[in-house]
Motif scaffolding. Structure first.
Motif, short mmCIF file in Angstrom:
data_model
loop_
_atom_site.label_atom_id
_atom_site.label_comp_id
_atom_site.label_asym_id
_atom_site.label_seq_id
_atom_site.Cartn_x
_atom_site.Cartn_y
_atom_site.Cartn_z
N LYS B 8 0.82 -1.20 0.00
CA LYS B 8 0.00 0.00 0.00
C LYS B 8 0.86 1.25 0.00
N ARG B 9 1.89 1.20 0.83
CA ARG B 9 2.75 2.38 0.90
C ARG B 9 3.48 2.58 -0.44
N ASN B 10 3.89 1.47 -1.02
CA ASN B 10 4.55 1.57 -2.33
C ASN B 10 3.64 2.19 -3.38
N LEU B 11 2.38 1.71 -3.32
CA LEU B 11 1.44 2.23 -4.31
C LEU B 11 1.24 3.72 -4.14
N ARG B 12 1.11 4.17 -2.88
CA ARG B 12 0.90 5.58 -2.64
C ARG B 12 2.12 6.38 -3.13
N LEU B 13 3.29 5.85 -2.82
CA LEU B 13 4.52 6.51 -3.26
C LEU B 13 4.54 6.63 -4.78
N GLN B 14 4.13 5.53 -5.42
CA GLN B 14 4.08 5.53 -6.88
C GLN B 14 3.16 6.63 -7.41
N ARG B 15 2.02 6.75 -6.71
CA ARG B 15 1.06 7.77 -7.15
C ARG B 15 1.65 9.17 -7.04
N TYR B 16 2.29 9.42 -5.89
CA TYR B 16 2.89 10.75 -5.72
C TYR B 16 3.93 11.01 -6.80
N LEU B 17 4.74 10.01 -7.03
CA LEU B 17 5.79 10.16 -8.04
C LEU B 17 5.19 10.44 -9.41
N PHE B 18 4.11 9.70 -9.68
CA PHE B 18 3.44 9.88 -10.98
C PHE B 18 2.93 11.32 -11.13
N THR B 19 2.27 11.80 -10.05
CA THR B 19 1.74 13.16 -10.09
C THR B 19 2.85 14.16 -10.33
N LEU B 20 3.94 13.95 -9.61
CA LEU B 20 5.08 14.86 -9.74
C LEU B 20 5.61 14.87 -11.18
N LEU B 21 5.75 13.66 -11.73
CA LEU B 21 6.25 13.56 -13.11
C LEU B 21 5.28 14.19 -14.09
N LEU B 22 3.99 13.96 -13.83
CA LEU B 22 2.97 14.53 -14.71
C LEU B 22 3.08 16.05 -14.74
N LEU B 23 3.15 16.63 -13.53
CA LEU B 23 3.22 18.08 -13.46
C LEU B 23 4.49 18.60 -14.11
N ALA B 24 5.59 17.87 -13.92
CA ALA B 24 6.86 18.30 -14.53
C ALA B 24 6.73 18.27 -16.05
N ALA B 25 6.13 17.18 -16.57
CA ALA B 25 5.99 17.06 -18.02
C ALA B 25 5.09 18.16 -18.57
N VAL B 26 3.99 18.41 -17.84
CA VAL B 26 3.07 19.46 -18.30
C VAL B 26 3.77 20.82 -18.28
N GLY B 27 4.53 21.04 -17.20
CA GLY B 27 5.26 22.31 -17.11
C GLY B 27 6.22 22.47 -18.27
N LEU B 28 6.93 21.39 -18.58
CA LEU B 28 7.89 21.44 -19.69
C LEU B 28 7.19 21.74 -21.02
N LEU B 29 6.08 21.03 -21.23
CA LEU B 29 5.33 21.26 -22.47
C LEU B 29 4.82 22.69 -22.54
N GLY B 30 4.34 23.18 -21.41
CA GLY B 30 3.86 24.56 -21.37
C GLY B 30 4.96 25.53 -21.72
N TRP B 31 6.15 25.28 -21.13
CA TRP B 31 7.28 26.17 -21.42
C TRP B 31 7.65 26.10 -22.90
N LEU B 32 7.69 24.87 -23.42
CA LEU B 32 8.02 24.72 -24.84
C LEU B 32 7.01 25.45 -25.72
N SER B 33 5.74 25.40 -25.31
CA SER B 33 4.71 26.03 -26.14
C SER B 33 4.88 27.54 -26.19
N THR B 34 5.52 28.11 -25.14
CA THR B 34 5.74 29.56 -25.21
C THR B 34 7.00 29.89 -26.01
N GLN B 35 7.87 28.90 -26.16
CA GLN B 35 9.10 29.14 -26.91
C GLN B 35 8.88 28.98 -28.42
#
Lengths: 250, 457
Positions: B8-35
């Motif tokens: 259970k703890r692993n799964l939760r950790l995975q979820r947090y990591l996924f969210t973090l990666l998602l936001l990072a990817a979205v942020g990167l795409l957003g930055w690229l879209s302004t460039q």
């Protein structure tokens, strides 16, 4: 399967008096704003006529109308999206849906498209007003199209955020209030623009309204469209993930 | 699956990591879209974008351009400026825009001589220009001037009580000289008795109201300078020609005796009768862009005796209600029809042009004609009167024109296609009544029916 869920969602909405009364109230408010803008235009048109670069009907009537529509729907969209997942989870139908052989992604996309369908109907109803003016003038269709595109993207973004908020709680009212809070925060986030250059740039980018404004002006910028698409994607993925986490035994 | 605490703890950790990666990817795409972005203007006639002329002008510029806007933090002016400047930024991303609140930076306002809120300062390669009008035409022309001007020397004659371009006395031209220097021009005092020649790098020679007569030798130098194709600005106050009668003769200009009296100035609350207002302008490059009136205290009228090979145009004319007063300006004064007094409109200034023989003095390849302006007043540029309405703009335009810096971009206004709205009676009724009453009523009624039917069940 997505289509079935979407159709059911849309049907449920129209079976409740809430959706109908929202449509009626929005139509009344916007018609009032629309007519008073026309009145304003009629008053100033003779003075504007001779001036170089004078604005036209689209600039004076339609752009402000679409801008106001954005604000009004910011208040109202949460009411439509609030029940989407929270009521299902309260009446335990969500568990049924989850135990059916449908993936979470399909459920979320179905729900999302159903809600989006409602907003597109609303959008079509709103666009009738600007289009009706074609009877009396030659509208700046490019600007109108870009404004409507902006409004559609804005509504799609509201829906995605509202759906996510609805997945967080069992209480529809809590979902409505919190999604309204989130949307309003994202609406006004660029007001705090005086704190350092880098931060304010970020806040300006995050603001829902900045991107809408430039589309309203008739300025199509791919980065504005990408912003809304990313916004929608983010909240949909977060919703899927949230439901996945629920499926896991606690 | 056996669900333990660990998984259970692993799964939760995975979820947090996924969210973090998602936001990072979205942020990167957003930055690229302004460039990497595609921007198009969908409006009719591309009203949000610069015209082709302005775009061509920006393409010519090398290196950064700085626009400083003196605008307060609140109010529609700021949005207006931001919108206008934004069009330029979209074409040339390295334009640096700075907003300065004039209330918070009074010393910068004073230092740059900013005269009104909303003024824009355009700086490019150490030169600067000012714009007060927020239109594409005004801004593009300022950029044009700041981009094209090379090194220009403006020589002010001294030694005979002329107005000093660095002096601070009321009758001096210190503020005007400072404004020229801010534009990037080189302002230089010139004493012909010392230099014994007019320097050949001079763009414009300015003779500003000499109080004493020039020596015959000096007059000869000025004439030779003119004959060789030099550009001259001659400000001559009433009663003084500075001993330059031969120069006046050479140009074919005659000064009418007396002082111009303008009866209409009293309407504007100006006490002295010898202040002349000019409110309408000729389409000459000098006056074309002037929007406000100009004011000339104690001026004399010019008359044309055109003889030579000069093309002469009147530059400034007084209004109808003016005349040349020969008597003293005391008590009741009026136009004496029988005397030598001349009734208005009177010419205050003339612009002389002459095309030069190719190959003679036009060696640099850019000077194609010779330009001279004679104005029957020197006070309008003096420290006490420069700030009045458009006097400064007129002075700057004069120098620009005389030094052959008068290229101009005319931008055709692009109007919206829907400037009139004509709805028939039925259309009005349908729009007014239909949207406001019928449609909402139908929708609410539908809601009511749905509700009643559901309640019955």
């Amino acid at each position: 399967m997505i289509r079935v869920i979407a159709a059911r969602e849309l049907k449920t909405l129209f079976l409740s008096p809430l959706a109908w009364s929202i449509l009626g109230v929005v139509q009344l408010l916007l018609a009032y704003l629309f007519l008073s803008q026309i009145d304003l235009f009629m008053t100033y048109a003779p003075q504007l006529a001779g001036r170089p670069n004078a604005p036209g009907v689209t600039d004076i009537v339609i752009t402000p109308l679409l801008g106001n529509t954005g604000v009004i729907l910011l208040l109202i969209a949460p009411l439509i999206t609030m029940r989407a997942l929270s009521e299902e989870s309260r009446s335990r139908t969500l568990n049924l849906l989850m135990s059916s052989p449908v993936s979470m992604t399909e459920i979320v996309l179905g729900k999302y498209l159903g809600l989006l369908g409602f907003f597109l109907i609303l959008l079509a109803m709103i666009s009738l007003m600007p289009l009706s003016l074609m009877a009396g003038t030659e509208l700046d269709t490019g600007k109108l199209a870009s404004g409507l595109l902006g409004l559609a993207l804005l509504l799609a973004a509201f829906t995605a955020a509202g759906l996510f908020m609805s997945s967080l709680t069992d209480q529809p009212t809590v979902a409505a209030v919190s999604s309204f809070g989130l949307l309003l925060l994202l609406w006004i986030i660029d007001w705090a623009g005086n704190s350092g250059a880098g931060v304010s740039e970020l806040f300006r980018y995050l603001s829902l309204v900045r991107h809408y404004e430039s589309l309203l002006k008739g300025l199509f910028d791919s980065s504005d469209v990408v912003y809304y698409l990313l916004f929608i994607l983010t909240f949909l993925v977060l919703t899927v993930q949230r439901l996945d986490a629920r499926r896991m035994p606690h | 699956m056996d669900v333990t605490r660990q998984t259970k703890r692993n799964l939760r950790l995975q979820r947090y990591l996924f969210t973090l990666l998602l936001l990072a990817a979205v942020g990167l795409l957003g930055w690229l879209s302004t460039q990497y972005r595609i921007q198009t203007d969908w409006t009719y006639g591309a009203r949000n974008s610069l015209s082709a002329d302005s775009e061509r002008l920006l393409a010519e510029l090398e290196g950064p351009l700085t626009i400083t806007a003196f605008v307060r933090d609140q109010g529609p002016l700021r949005d207006q400026v931001r919108e206008l400047v934004g069009r330029y930024e979209r074409v040339k991303p390295d334009i640096q825009v700075e907003f300065v609140n004039p209330d918070r930076a009074p010393e910068r306002v004073r230092e740059l001589g900013v005269s009104m809120e909303g003024e824009l300062r355009i700086a490019y390669q150490g030169r600067s220009e000012r714009v007060q009008e927020h239109t594409e035409q005004a801004l593009s022309n300022a950029i044009l001037r700041v981009a094209r001007q090379g090194e220009r020397w403006i020589g002010f004659l001294t030694g005979h009580g002329e107005r000093d371009p660095h002096g601070q006395a009321n009758h001096d031209l210190g503020h005007f000289g400072a404004e020229l220097e801010r534009k990037g021009l080189k302002v230089q005092s010139l004493n012909l008795a010392e230099t014994r020649a007019v320097p050949d790098n001079l763009s414009v020679l300015v003779i500003a109201s000499p109080q004493l007569d020039l020596l015959p030798g000096e007059v000869r130098l000025v004439r030779e300078y003119l004959e060789a194709g030099g550009n001259l600005l001659w400000l001559a106050d009433p009663g003084e020609t500075g001993g330059m009668a031969s120069v006046a003769e050479y140009l074919g200009v005659e000064f009418l005796p007396g002082v111009i009296v303008d009866a209409s100035t009293q309407l504007f609350g100006i006490e002295s009768p010898d202040v002349v207002l000019v409110t309408a302008y000729t389409p000459h490059p000098v006056t074309r862009e002037l929007r406000a009136m100009t004011l000339f205290p104690h001026a004399q009228a010019l008359q044309l005796n055109t003889t030579g090979d000069w093309d002469v145009e009147p530059l400034l004319s007084s209004m109808e209600n003016t005349w040349t007063e020969l008597g003293t300006l005391e008590g009741r004064i009026g136009f004496d029809a029988g005397s030598d007094e001349r009734a208005g409109p009177l010419d205050l200034a003339h612009a002389f042009t002459r095309s030069l023989d190719a190959g003679s003095e036009a060696g640099e390849g850019r000077t194609t004609g010779q330009r001279v302006a004679v104005i029957g007043d020197g006070d309008f540029l003096s420290n006490s009167f420069l700030g009045n309405v458009a006097n400064l703009d007129l002075g700057l335009n004069l120098i620009d024109w005389l030094s052959h810096d008068d290229s101009f971009i005319a931008i055709r206004p692009r109007a919206a296609p829907d400037q009139s709205l004509e709805l028939g009676r039925t259309a009005q009724a349908v729009i007014g009544f239909g949207f406001l009453f019928v449609l909402p009523a139908l929708l609410v009624l539908a809601g009511l029916i749905v509700w009643l039917r559901r309640r019955k069940r």
